[in-house]
Design a protein around this motif. Sequence first.
Motif, PDB file in Angstrom:
ATOM      1  N   ASP A 110       5.486  10.000 -52.059  1.00  0.00           N
ATOM      2  CA  ASP A 110       5.642  11.337 -51.612  1.00  0.00           C
ATOM      3  C   ASP A 110       6.599  12.216 -52.598  1.00  0.00           C
ATOM      4  N   SER A 163       4.222  17.684 -43.579  1.00  0.00           N
ATOM      5  CA  SER A 163       4.668  19.053 -44.027  1.00  0.00           C
ATOM      6  C   SER A 163       5.155  20.002 -42.918  1.00  0.00           C
ATOM      7  N   ALA A 223      -0.052  13.511 -43.825  1.00  0.00           N
ATOM      8  CA  ALA A 223       0.437  14.498 -44.944  1.00  0.00           C
ATOM      9  C   ALA A 223       0.614  16.022 -44.398  1.00  0.00           C
TER      10      ALA A 223
END
Length: 216
Positions: free
Chosen positions: A112, A210, A206
């Motif tokens: 990340d 986010s 992901a």
Amino acid sequence: MAAEVVTLSEGIRKRLITAGKCNLADFCNGTKAIFHYRTELCDQKRTVIDDSSEREKPMELIIGKKFKLPVWENIIRSMQQGEVSEFLCDTPLVIEYPQVSRSLRRIAAGQDPRDGQRHCCGGIAQLHDHSLGYQDLDELQKNPQPLIFIIRLLQVQGPGSYRQDAWAMSDEEKLGAVPLLHQEGNQLYKQGNTTDAAAKYYEAIACLKSLQMKIM
């Protein structure tokens, strides 16, 4: 005979290495540029900082998405698909490069890019005492200097002809992509393609991660 060096704009000089085979693209907002880049210092050895050709995946840049290194968007707009060119960029235009390079290195390693980052209000100067985790980037951050980028523009894709990566999507696009990615992952898993299925699931996670970061 060396190609002529031309000034693209203030602080950016270009030298053509290999001409492209297509007409200059429109590069309207939403256009995706896929390219390899090699970053060098302006020292006698032309010390290499990064070389994306050593990684599995080239760089993907979407025009108009306010990438953290605007100079890349400026130089890409001057290129044709298939072209290879060298760009010398003055210090003020590449001051953010150590941070960008750190993120790209972490992404290439399957990590990340936000982990371990420190958010400061005082700008890049306050980051000088904070290690980026890479000795060469720490040195470049402490001693900003001009950089050379050798760019090989592999492909140009118009808006709507590709699926955006999670980092480039709006919140609404991420929400819409999650169920589609999950469905595609399930189909690949049923076909026995576990590697590609895992990649789809990772993309979905992901997107969700986010969105979660924005509400924490």
